[in-house]
Design a protein around this motif. Sequence first.
Motif, PDB file in Angstrom:
ATOM      1  N   LEU A  86     -51.034  -7.303 -24.679  1.00  0.00           N
ATOM      2  CA  LEU A  86     -51.123  -8.698 -24.253  1.00  0.00           C
ATOM      3  C   LEU A  86     -50.880  -9.669 -25.402  1.00  0.00           C
ATOM      4  CD1 LEU A  86     -54.193  -8.578 -21.823  1.00  0.00           C
ATOM      5  CD2 LEU A  86     -51.797  -8.887 -21.225  1.00  0.00           C
ATOM      6  N   GLU A  87     -51.454  -9.401 -26.560  1.00  0.00           N
ATOM      7  CA  GLU A  87     -51.321 -10.337 -27.680  1.00  0.00           C
ATOM      8  C   GLU A  87     -49.959 -10.250 -28.362  1.00  0.00           C
ATOM      9  OE1 GLU A  87     -53.413  -6.612 -28.650  1.00  0.00           O
ATOM     10  OE2 GLU A  87     -54.029  -8.287 -27.403  1.00  0.00           O
ATOM     11  N   GLU A  88     -49.155  -9.216 -28.051  1.00  0.00           N
ATOM     12  CA  GLU A  88     -47.847  -9.035 -28.686  1.00  0.00           C
ATOM     13  C   GLU A  88     -46.690  -9.545 -27.830  1.00  0.00           C
ATOM     14  OE1 GLU A  88     -47.192  -7.908 -31.763  1.00  0.00           O
ATOM     15  OE2 GLU A  88     -49.359  -7.967 -32.057  1.00  0.00           O
ATOM     16  N   ILE A  89     -46.981 -10.140 -26.681  1.00  0.00           N
ATOM     17  CA  ILE A  89     -45.910 -10.568 -25.778  1.00  0.00           C
ATOM     18  C   ILE A  89     -45.039 -11.646 -26.421  1.00  0.00           C
ATOM     19  CG2 ILE A  89     -45.456 -11.807 -23.629  1.00  0.00           C
ATOM     20  CD1 ILE A  89     -47.563 -10.129 -22.325  1.00  0.00           C
ATOM     21  N   GLY A  90     -45.664 -12.648 -27.029  1.00  0.00           N
ATOM     22  CA  GLY A  90     -44.901 -13.737 -27.656  1.00  0.00           C
ATOM     23  C   GLY A  90     -43.953 -13.257 -28.734  1.00  0.00           C
ATOM     24  N   PRO A  91     -44.443 -12.505 -29.740  1.00  0.00           N
ATOM     25  CA  PRO A  91     -43.524 -12.002 -30.774  1.00  0.00           C
ATOM     26  C   PRO A  91     -42.444 -11.067 -30.232  1.00  0.00           C
ATOM     27  CG  PRO A  91     -45.789 -11.870 -31.540  1.00  0.00           C
ATOM     28  CD  PRO A  91     -45.841 -12.273 -30.106  1.00  0.00           C
ATOM     29  N   GLU A  92     -42.782 -10.254 -29.240  1.00  0.00           N
ATOM     30  CA  GLU A  92     -41.775  -9.365 -28.634  1.00  0.00           C
ATOM     31  C   GLU A  92     -40.666 -10.176 -27.981  1.00  0.00           C
ATOM     32  OE1 GLU A  92     -41.155  -6.027 -28.180  1.00  0.00           O
ATOM     33  OE2 GLU A  92     -42.682  -5.529 -29.656  1.00  0.00           O
ATOM     34  N   LEU A  93     -41.047 -11.224 -27.242  1.00  0.00           N
ATOM     35  CA  LEU A  93     -40.049 -12.071 -26.594  1.00  0.00           C
ATOM     36  C   LEU A  93     -39.189 -12.787 -27.619  1.00  0.00           C
ATOM     37  CD1 LEU A  93     -41.777 -13.739 -23.541  1.00  0.00           C
ATOM     38  CD2 LEU A  93     -39.715 -12.391 -23.548  1.00  0.00           C
ATOM     39  N   THR A  94     -39.785 -13.264 -28.687  1.00  0.00           N
ATOM     40  CA  THR A  94     -39.026 -13.948 -29.726  1.00  0.00           C
ATOM     41  C   THR A  94     -37.972 -13.011 -30.308  1.00  0.00           C
ATOM     42  OG1 THR A  94     -40.970 -15.289 -30.254  1.00  0.00           O
ATOM     43  CG2 THR A  94     -39.222 -15.224 -31.891  1.00  0.00           C
ATOM     44  N   GLY A  95     -38.335 -11.769 -30.526  1.00  0.00           N
ATOM     45  CA  GLY A  95     -37.366 -10.794 -31.014  1.00  0.00           C
ATOM     46  C   GLY A  95     -36.307 -10.464 -29.979  1.00  0.00           C
ATOM     47  N   GLN A  96     -36.664 -10.499 -28.705  1.00  0.00           N
ATOM     48  CA  GLN A  96     -35.731 -10.126 -27.642  1.00  0.00           C
ATOM     49  C   GLN A  96     -34.665 -11.194 -27.410  1.00  0.00           C
ATOM     50  OE1 GLN A  96     -37.657  -9.116 -23.965  1.00  0.00           O
ATOM     51  NE2 GLN A  96     -35.764  -8.638 -22.933  1.00  0.00           N
ATOM     52  N   ILE A  97     -35.020 -12.469 -27.514  1.00  0.00           N
ATOM     53  CA  ILE A  97     -34.040 -13.523 -27.217  1.00  0.00           C
ATOM     54  C   ILE A  97     -33.125 -13.808 -28.387  1.00  0.00           C
ATOM     55  CG2 ILE A  97     -35.524 -14.603 -25.497  1.00  0.00           C
ATOM     56  CD1 ILE A  97     -35.942 -16.869 -27.584  1.00  0.00           C
ATOM     57  N   GLY A  98     -33.456 -13.310 -29.570  1.00  0.00           N
ATOM     58  CA  GLY A  98     -32.576 -13.492 -30.720  1.00  0.00           C
ATOM     59  C   GLY A  98     -32.627 -14.911 -31.238  1.00  0.00           C
ATOM     60  N   ARG A  99     -31.440 -15.523 -31.415  1.00  0.00           N
ATOM     61  CA  ARG A  99     -31.364 -16.845 -32.016  1.00  0.00           C
ATOM     62  C   ARG A  99     -31.434 -17.976 -30.992  1.00  0.00           C
ATOM     63  NH1 ARG A  99     -26.569 -16.922 -36.197  1.00  0.00           N
ATOM     64  NH2 ARG A  99     -25.526 -17.452 -34.279  1.00  0.00           N
ATOM     65  N   MET A 124     -50.359 -16.429 -21.222  1.00  0.00           N
ATOM     66  CA  MET A 124     -49.876 -17.808 -21.287  1.00  0.00           C
ATOM     67  C   MET A 124     -50.033 -18.373 -22.700  1.00  0.00           C
ATOM     68  SD  MET A 124     -48.611 -18.786 -18.394  1.00  0.00           S
ATOM     69  CE  MET A 124     -48.667 -20.557 -18.495  1.00  0.00           C
ATOM     70  N   ASN A 125     -51.178 -18.139 -23.334  1.00  0.00           N
ATOM     71  CA  ASN A 125     -51.410 -18.640 -24.689  1.00  0.00           C
ATOM     72  C   ASN A 125     -50.442 -18.007 -25.691  1.00  0.00           C
ATOM     73  OD1 ASN A 125     -53.468 -20.337 -23.879  1.00  0.00           O
ATOM     74  ND2 ASN A 125     -55.060 -18.806 -24.240  1.00  0.00           N
ATOM     75  N   SER A 126     -50.181 -16.719 -25.534  1.00  0.00           N
ATOM     76  CA  SER A 126     -49.250 -16.045 -26.426  1.00  0.00           C
ATOM     77  C   SER A 126     -47.840 -16.614 -26.270  1.00  0.00           C
ATOM     78  CB  SER A 126     -49.260 -14.547 -26.148  1.00  0.00           C
ATOM     79  OG  SER A 126     -48.387 -13.876 -27.016  1.00  0.00           O
ATOM     80  N   LEU A 127     -47.465 -16.927 -25.031  1.00  0.00           N
ATOM     81  CA  LEU A 127     -46.142 -17.521 -24.799  1.00  0.00           C
ATOM     82  C   LEU A 127     -46.054 -18.903 -25.428  1.00  0.00           C
ATOM     83  CD1 LEU A 127     -45.473 -16.510 -21.080  1.00  0.00           C
ATOM     84  CD2 LEU A 127     -44.371 -15.598 -23.119  1.00  0.00           C
ATOM     85  N   GLN A 128     -47.072 -19.742 -25.209  1.00  0.00           N
ATOM     86  CA  GLN A 128     -47.040 -21.103 -25.744  1.00  0.00           C
ATOM     87  C   GLN A 128     -47.106 -21.111 -27.261  1.00  0.00           C
ATOM     88  OE1 GLN A 128     -50.088 -23.316 -23.746  1.00  0.00           O
ATOM     89  NE2 GLN A 128     -48.893 -23.529 -21.873  1.00  0.00           N
ATOM     90  N   ASP A 129     -47.849 -20.207 -27.857  1.00  0.00           N
ATOM     91  CA  ASP A 129     -47.930 -20.134 -29.315  1.00  0.00           C
ATOM     92  C   ASP A 129     -46.585 -19.794 -29.947  1.00  0.00           C
ATOM     93  OD1 ASP A 129     -50.603 -20.734 -29.183  1.00  0.00           O
ATOM     94  OD2 ASP A 129     -51.292 -18.653 -29.467  1.00  0.00           O
ATOM     95  N   ASN A 130     -45.702 -19.146 -29.196  1.00  0.00           N
ATOM     96  CA  ASN A 130     -44.392 -18.759 -29.707  1.00  0.00           C
ATOM     97  C   ASN A 130     -43.266 -19.650 -29.195  1.00  0.00           C
ATOM     98  OD1 ASN A 130     -44.648 -16.118 -31.349  1.00  0.00           O
ATOM     99  ND2 ASN A 130     -46.059 -15.890 -29.631  1.00  0.00           N
ATOM    100  N   GLY A 131     -43.606 -20.781 -28.563  1.00  0.00           N
ATOM    101  CA  GLY A 131     -42.600 -21.773 -28.179  1.00  0.00           C
ATOM    102  C   GLY A 131     -42.007 -21.613 -26.800  1.00  0.00           C
ATOM    103  N   PHE A 132     -42.543 -20.732 -25.967  1.00  0.00           N
ATOM    104  CA  PHE A 132     -42.045 -20.557 -24.604  1.00  0.00           C
ATOM    105  C   PHE A 132     -42.859 -21.455 -23.673  1.00  0.00           C
ATOM    106  CE2 PHE A 132     -41.068 -16.610 -26.800  1.00  0.00           C
ATOM    107  CZ  PHE A 132     -39.731 -16.461 -26.499  1.00  0.00           C
ATOM    108  N   TYR A 133     -42.255 -22.563 -23.234  1.00  0.00           N
ATOM    109  CA  TYR A 133     -42.985 -23.533 -22.415  1.00  0.00           C
ATOM    110  C   TYR A 133     -42.529 -23.553 -20.956  1.00  0.00           C
ATOM    111  CZ  TYR A 133     -44.426 -25.144 -26.986  1.00  0.00           C
ATOM    112  OH  TYR A 133     -44.927 -25.199 -28.248  1.00  0.00           O
ATOM    113  N   SER A 134     -41.403 -22.937 -20.659  1.00  0.00           N
ATOM    114  CA  SER A 134     -40.895 -22.923 -19.292  1.00  0.00           C
ATOM    115  C   SER A 134     -41.293 -21.594 -18.636  1.00  0.00           C
ATOM    116  CB  SER A 134     -39.373 -23.089 -19.295  1.00  0.00           C
ATOM    117  OG  SER A 134     -38.885 -23.081 -17.985  1.00  0.00           O
TER     118      SER A 134
END
Length: 145
Positions: A86-99, A124-134
């Motif tokens: 759960l706490e690794e979702i944000g960093p994983e997504l950041t790596g997945q979308i690339g640039r 939700m918090n992990s997503l928002q902490d990594n810049g995913f707002y949509s």
Amino acid sequence: MAAKLSGGGGGKYQVEQNSEINVTPFVDIMLVLLIIFMVAAPLATPSVEVKLPTAVAPPQTNPPVPIYISITSNGRAYLGDFPVELEEIGPELTGQIGRRNPADERIFIRADRGTRYGDFMQVMNSLQDNGFYSVALVGEDNAPK
């Protein structure tokens, strides 16, 4: 009274089967459609001559594949089809979308009915902490058909 000119016996009410297709009505319809299109085609093209400027817009890229996060009732999270903490979702997504910009990405969340609210909020918090707002929440469609 009518006389039967060909064929063998049989009564005057016996009708023989005709297995040939009559194509005359089909040909008539096709010719009418051909004439209609021949008349309508020149009317559909513009007759005013203009010199169009060249387009300098860059070619559009294909839209990205939608990203799904699934949360099961026992608190396990999946990024697509792969399990993730759960706490690794944000960093994983950041790596997945690339640039690509995380703010431009839409994330679809699918959560089981029995999911704890705390687990959902952690995602939700992990997503928002990594810049995913949509974020879009996926539900079952029970609309009458």
